[in-house]
Design an enzyme around this catalytic site. Structure first.
Site, PDB file in Angstrom:
ATOM      1  N   GLY A 154      51.891  48.301 -18.408  1.00 51.53           N
ATOM      2  CA  GLY A 154      52.321  49.678 -18.203  1.00 51.53           C
ATOM      3  C   GLY A 154      53.097  49.836 -16.912  1.00 51.53           C
ATOM      4  CB  CYS A 155      55.781  52.218 -16.001  1.00 49.72           C
ATOM      5  SG  CYS A 155      55.030  53.763 -16.543  1.00 49.72           S
ATOM      6  CE1 TYR A 156      53.033  56.932 -12.278  1.00 49.18           C
ATOM      7  CE2 TYR A 156      52.391  57.214 -14.565  1.00 49.18           C
ATOM      8  CZ  TYR A 156      52.978  57.714 -13.420  1.00 49.18           C
ATOM      9  OH  TYR A 156      53.483  58.988 -13.408  1.00 49.18           O
TER      10      TYR A 156
END
Lengths: 358, 358, 358, 358
Positions: free
Chosen positions: A157-159
């Protein structure tokens, strides 16, 4: 295709969910990748062309196909990228794998153990058999791929990626007291996707820096689970996510007290600098250094495959900022790194300009 | 209620489509209006409260009702504001009128003759009987209301209003050669409404100034029709609309060559200044003057009921800029001006702070 | 240096005013250019490095030099780019030329005849002797360079370029009635430069679309003068410039009535389409076509050397939109096109990715 | 003037530094304040009028005076607001006080003990004699004013105020383990002031969320000092400040673990809710409640004198968000609250609309 031994070969690839923001970035990267031949883009909408979004001499050579053509076309592919919601990825992954197609999934479908997934995503998992064989592709930290095919790789995931890039080196060296860890992340609005939603309208996002899913974002269990897997450390951080009035880019503020063994002040800062330098010495996609506008700027990483890690020590307080482009290292370019792994290519292949390096 | 003779009386009003951007601004104005009692807000969604959007001591006294309660509640109302799409306004207006409720419609449903409407809006008109009795409420230019009740008032379009404010005084005095007229309008994204749509996402609007409906915006026939009605002049201007990466505000650039009788240069500029001064001498909601940052600023009119008209003459070229808040003078506050007409109140009642005027 | 016959040769180049927005874009392009060797960047500030702004393997090989080192270093250069204000360019150009260094000037210093310059810029010209030998580098329209060295090339203004790209083909074919021409241009804030100024603060620009220099922008005489020089047509358009709350990009709306010989409606639109196709058939840096979000988007041209020309015909009304990146085609990349002219290279050398073209 | 016993009296007030962002907001509030008569605005620039920035019937009645007229005009004033940098406030305060004029200082000059000030602001204090008599005007927490005149009131800093509003109630009740406290604050760009600076240009701020003064912001010692003074608790939090691409508004994320006595989960959340309710039960300028878009929105507090405090408990983790308008509660409206204290008026006088309350 074999796993990349013949690098002059072009691997045949397709993207499902190609019209979304990550999908378009993937298309841009794959069109330019020396060892990829992007042949098909699948999407629920059909009234579009790659050249609506990208100028590229090959843009119009890519077929735009509907989702129900997947079965017919899959056998012609080496690798597919799923830039789809988790529920769609769960539905599609098995079929591709059965037909011998490697799957790089950009959704959250295969990043977590069953129970953790179902709690975090609030849905039933419909492809549980695949959970044990999915590789978690956080780079450069992921281990070697099993030498069997086809592969299922869960792109992080990005975060979570922005946090891993800062946290894994720190925890691997025991640099912080993990019980003091607080993470405050901010993301550009493209992280919310291209699907029309009232809360993502210009008029709603503009003028705000709105926290959301406070303490409950599904990337928090992803962070906790894989930090444990990669460093052996159990953490339970406070974690907040905010929606910035910015198109692209994530900045995570990572705050903790230094472990006593690291001392305090300038000496500790030197140790932290060395720790990051060493961690990324053979990985060209991270820049680290003391805090400065250059190091903490979103615009300096947006459009690139790079992360930037900056830090400042005040007494025993460690401030770390991790920046990346949510659509690139937070999605599409990390997926291409994983594609490079499949082909035994250097991770940064096709992701760093080679102009000027001659 | 009678038509406003007893001004200590509070007129009972409701808003249909109250959760949209114009609807919320209307609610804000009506809650503060000395002669309005806002009793009901109708909307398709029910899971909201006025206080989600507005801080006001009376906010929670307003009932949020579903659309199918309209029939039951209508008889208790004096005036209803329709902040709804044209198709909904066409469906609802007749019912309210039959029950004796004045209708102030913010949509385009009742602004145009039948044929022009159907061509401009691309839809059948379903309440044609009302077209002849609708009053076009462009203020201060609209004439007196017929002394009968109930009234149907068509509140003008946002772009059209910004153009009328500049053009009606000019054309009434024959100041320009109408065959040279070009209008270039730019609007904040709230003009697109609150309904989720891909092209209004933050990520799409940010970084752009996108023209749309080039030469085909439905406000162009509205401008042409009512300019002729109000000034006797037939115009056929070029007209463009742009979506700004701004929340609220419209600026229309209105470009034409001066009529020969106006001369050129500084003398002509003085005449233009006098023309606007005179036109708005008894109307407090327009400020006019030579171009300057203050006069052309969107932020100076956003949140107010005011329009600003500024101008510059170079030779025989006349540059005029008209600014207003698309949600206020372009929608909600002009609707309140029309409400004031119904009550025989000064047009600006409830729209200008009286603080500091004592 | 000879004028580019030996293309394996790397021309030694420097930038004066390298820390400004156009200067940095120039540095980025020249670092990547196959036939340029960027050796020096001159600036009034010395406390910076190229790598503060650009990630490039050669960034730290470029010397950052102070303005008073110019005289010493000039003899080592083949070509210098002046990304400086007009007053500085007037002061420096002669010196470089005398030392045999080609000058590509991005300021307005050498674009206009003396009298027109002094009126438009409100300053004395201090290098009048050079005005007659300066080449106006609007591409692809500029003629061949005189085969003598060194050359002084005046790089066109950003707004003016956006207008030329649409207007030169139209006027060359007599497509419009020039007396009806109106131009409404909007620019991102980087067009205002990096020098601190109150009116360019975030808080001032945000929420606005402010017209400035209404009818008086110095690019208007540049447009008029060179349109006459290139097409033989005398025009006297209305012209407005606006400051957008956007970082980069210019969109010019160009409005006129079609010449009677072009007819009206769909037939005329077909002729306009053909006209632009033909004009740019051998120039890869312009895309033309009917209006569409893709064709009118600023973000589609920002970061590229491309212009986009789109058009729509309604009756005898011609709407044309011209977009470009003010820092690229409006400054740095057009300067590189002019550099390519000096070296007899294709205009687009170093400006279009060749990846994916193999 | 006496200290406000005669409330029908209008206190004569002036603003020094009136052209800055806080100064203009102050002027707006004071023009509307029932017990203030704004007679003079002092500024270094003289070429401006209040009506350049504010529409108000009294705007042009205010004299714009140069800084060197202060001495002459001061004797006519009751209270002066210093919306000036700390160095200017230190220079001016004594003079006003000697002439019997109350001083409300919006700078950091009088908020800290000498040594702490000099370290935090990196400058010598030039009015040390005043430090002991300055009242720190954080409201509603500040105690009663000494009944002597004239008064020197130090208006709190914008970030510090946002933190105090959340932290004072929490620490007063021992709700958190202070050693776990982390504060991550984000501010709109108007917090940087109106003075031209490269880092505040639109082009620099847009697209970013840049941390600055990491761990070193001068509001951190202000927070630590006055938290101790008001609650007896010594804290040493981590503290970061960010520049948002937003005009106005501050949101501070305040993260800590709950004290063991507060328990965890929903029960603890109920206690936290009660704690804030009670703390602000008699103060109308704070709204508190669980996290929600409404409660965490900057746009809901911008333009108002209100703060919003929202919270969420997950296990023993307490997330608190404090929002306010940096130019209002963070500067001008809190200064007016302090003016109301001087006049023994309710704190919110002139700051809350009384429309609709009848």
């Amino acid at each position: 295709m074999g796993l990349g031994q013949k690098t002059s070969f072009q691997s045949k690839v397709a993207i499902v969910g190609a019209r979304g923001y990550s999908g378009i970035e993937l298309a841009r990267l794959l069109l330019d990748h020396p060892h990829a031949a992007l042949t098909h883009c699948f999407a629920t909408k059909n009234d579009w062309k790659i050249s609506d979004f990208i100028d590229h001499s090959l843009a119009d050579s890519v077929a735009i196909s509907s989702m129900n053509e997947i079965e017919k076309i899959a056998p012609t592919l080496d690798t597919v990228f799923l830039a789809t919601p988790a529920e769609v990825s769960m539905e599609l992954a098995q079929g591709f794998l059965k037909m011998g197609v490697n799957v790089i999934d950009l959704s959250g479908a295969f990043r977590l153990p069953l129970e953790t997934f179902e709690k975090a995503y609030g849905m039933k998992h419909t492809a549980t058999a695949l959970l044990s064989e999915a590789d978690f592709g956080i780079l450069p930290w992921a281990g070697p791929l099993r030498r069997s095919k086809p592969q299922l790789i869960a792109n992080p995931g990005c975060y979570a990626t922005s946090v891993f890039m800062a946290l894994i080196p720190l925890l691997a060296k025991g640099a912080i007291r993990e019980e003091t860890l607080v993470i405050d992340s901010k993301s550009g609005a493209s992280g919310g996707g291209k699907k029309a939603a009232e809360n993502l309208l210009f008029t709603e996002v503009e003028g705000e820096c709105l926290p959301y899913k406070v303490g409950k974002h599904q990337h928090l269990p992803e962070i906790i689970h894989h930090v444990r897997a990669l460093t052996g450390t159990t953490i339970d951080p406070m974690f907040t996510t905010h929606l910035l009035p910015v198109n692209r880019g994530i900045i995570s503020g990572i705050y903790a007290r230094l472990a006593f063994s690291f001392g305090t002040g300038p000496d500790a800062q030197t140790k932290i600098a060395a720790l990051f330098q060493e961690a990324y010495s053979s990985y060209p996609l991270v820049t680290s250094g003391p805090v400065s506008p250059r190091m903490m700027s979103l615009k300096r990483v947006v459009g690139t495959a790079r992360s930037s890690i900056s830090f400042s020590v005040e007494g025993d307080k460690l401030y770390v900022f991790s920046t990346l482009d949510n659509l690139m290292k937070g999605a599409a370019s990390q997926a291409v790194e994983n594609f490079n792994r499949l082909l035994d290519l250097p991770l940064a292949s096709g992701l760093i300009s080679t102009k000027g390096n001659t």
